[in-house]
Design a protein around this motif. Structure first.
Motif, PDB file in Angstrom:
ATOM      1  N   PRO A  89      17.157 -35.406 -58.101  1.00 16.24           N
ATOM      2  CA  PRO A  89      16.839 -35.105 -59.504  1.00 16.24           C
ATOM      3  C   PRO A  89      17.377 -36.235 -60.377  1.00 16.24           C
ATOM      4  O   PRO A  89      18.348 -36.891 -60.016  1.00 16.24           O
ATOM      5  N   ARG A 133       7.950 -40.087 -59.849  1.00 18.05           N
ATOM      6  CA  ARG A 133       8.617 -38.967 -60.529  1.00 18.05           C
ATOM      7  C   ARG A 133       7.643 -37.808 -60.540  1.00 18.05           C
ATOM      8  O   ARG A 133       6.475 -37.956 -60.890  1.00 18.05           O
ATOM      9  N   CYS A 153      11.758 -38.714 -57.314  1.00 19.94           N
ATOM     10  CA  CYS A 153      12.655 -37.835 -58.060  1.00 19.94           C
ATOM     11  C   CYS A 153      11.887 -36.721 -58.759  1.00 19.94           C
ATOM     12  O   CYS A 153      10.659 -36.758 -58.856  1.00 19.94           O
ATOM     13  N   THR A 154      12.646 -35.763 -59.235  1.00 19.11           N
ATOM     14  CA  THR A 154      12.118 -34.731 -60.105  1.00 19.11           C
ATOM     15  C   THR A 154      12.801 -34.882 -61.456  1.00 19.11           C
ATOM     16  O   THR A 154      13.972 -35.237 -61.536  1.00 19.11           O
ATOM     17  N   SER A 155      12.037 -34.647 -62.505  1.00 18.75           N
ATOM     18  CA  SER A 155      12.572 -34.770 -63.852  1.00 18.75           C
ATOM     19  C   SER A 155      11.596 -34.134 -64.818  1.00 18.75           C
ATOM     20  O   SER A 155      10.386 -34.173 -64.599  1.00 18.75           O
ATOM     21  N   LEU A 156      12.121 -33.594 -65.874  1.00 23.37           N
ATOM     22  CA  LEU A 156      11.254 -33.041 -66.905  1.00 23.37           C
ATOM     23  C   LEU A 156      10.740 -34.137 -67.822  1.00 23.37           C
ATOM     24  O   LEU A 156       9.606 -34.103 -68.272  1.00 23.37           O
ATOM     25  N   ARG A 185       7.159 -34.092 -62.170  1.00 23.91           N
ATOM     26  CA  ARG A 185       7.648 -33.266 -63.281  1.00 23.91           C
ATOM     27  C   ARG A 185       8.092 -31.895 -62.771  1.00 23.91           C
ATOM     28  O   ARG A 185       7.346 -31.234 -62.059  1.00 23.91           O
ATOM     29  N   THR A 186       9.288 -31.493 -63.163  1.00 24.98           N
ATOM     30  CA  THR A 186       9.858 -30.238 -62.686  1.00 24.98           C
ATOM     31  C   THR A 186       9.090 -29.026 -63.165  1.00 24.98           C
ATOM     32  O   THR A 186       9.192 -27.964 -62.574  1.00 24.98           O
ATOM     33  N   GLU A 187       8.293 -29.173 -64.203  1.00 21.19           N
ATOM     34  CA  GLU A 187       7.545 -28.029 -64.718  1.00 21.19           C
ATOM     35  C   GLU A 187       6.304 -27.726 -63.892  1.00 21.19           C
ATOM     36  O   GLU A 187       5.681 -26.683 -64.037  1.00 21.19           O
ATOM     37  N   SER A 188       5.923 -28.634 -63.002  1.00 16.70           N
ATOM     38  CA  SER A 188       4.719 -28.457 -62.196  1.00 16.70           C
ATOM     39  C   SER A 188       4.960 -27.446 -61.085  1.00 16.70           C
ATOM     40  O   SER A 188       6.014 -27.430 -60.455  1.00 16.70           O
ATOM     41  N   PHE A 214       2.851 -29.747 -56.349  1.00 20.91           N
ATOM     42  CA  PHE A 214       3.028 -31.197 -56.236  1.00 20.91           C
ATOM     43  C   PHE A 214       2.097 -31.837 -55.203  1.00 20.91           C
ATOM     44  O   PHE A 214       2.145 -33.031 -55.002  1.00 20.91           O
TER      45      PHE A 214
END
Length: 91
Positions: A12, A68, A40-43, A70-73, A76
């Protein structure tokens, strides 16, 4: 680690960079001659700064273009597949 030629490193984003645990991992092992694939994951923050840091920590390895997600998805699959094709892992 010596048995692997390609190593995916996922994490993250914390404060626009990779966490210290990732840095410690990269410092502890010899990645010379290996291919490192960061993701990575990130908003909101991008992967670019962490990829620069990883290149500095692994100067004798090939560090591929990071991704990257997006954590909101919720799904994936397609973005990961497209990225893996882009960097030459999938055909």
């Amino acid at each position: 680690m010596e048995n692997h030629g390609t190593v995916f490193v996922g994490y993250p984003i914390w404060w626009y960079a990779e966490p210290m645990a990732v840095r410690t991992f990269l410092e502890e092992y010899d990645f010379a001659g290996k291919t490192v694939v960061p993701f990575c994951t990130s908003l909101g923050a991008g992967v670019e700064r962490s990829v620069e840091n990883i290149r500095k920590l692994c100067p004798d390895s090939t560090v591929l273009k990071g991704a990257r997600f997006r954590t909101e998805s919720a799904d994936f699959r397609e973005p990961v597949k497209e990225w893996l094709k882009e960097i030459g892992i999938l055909q």
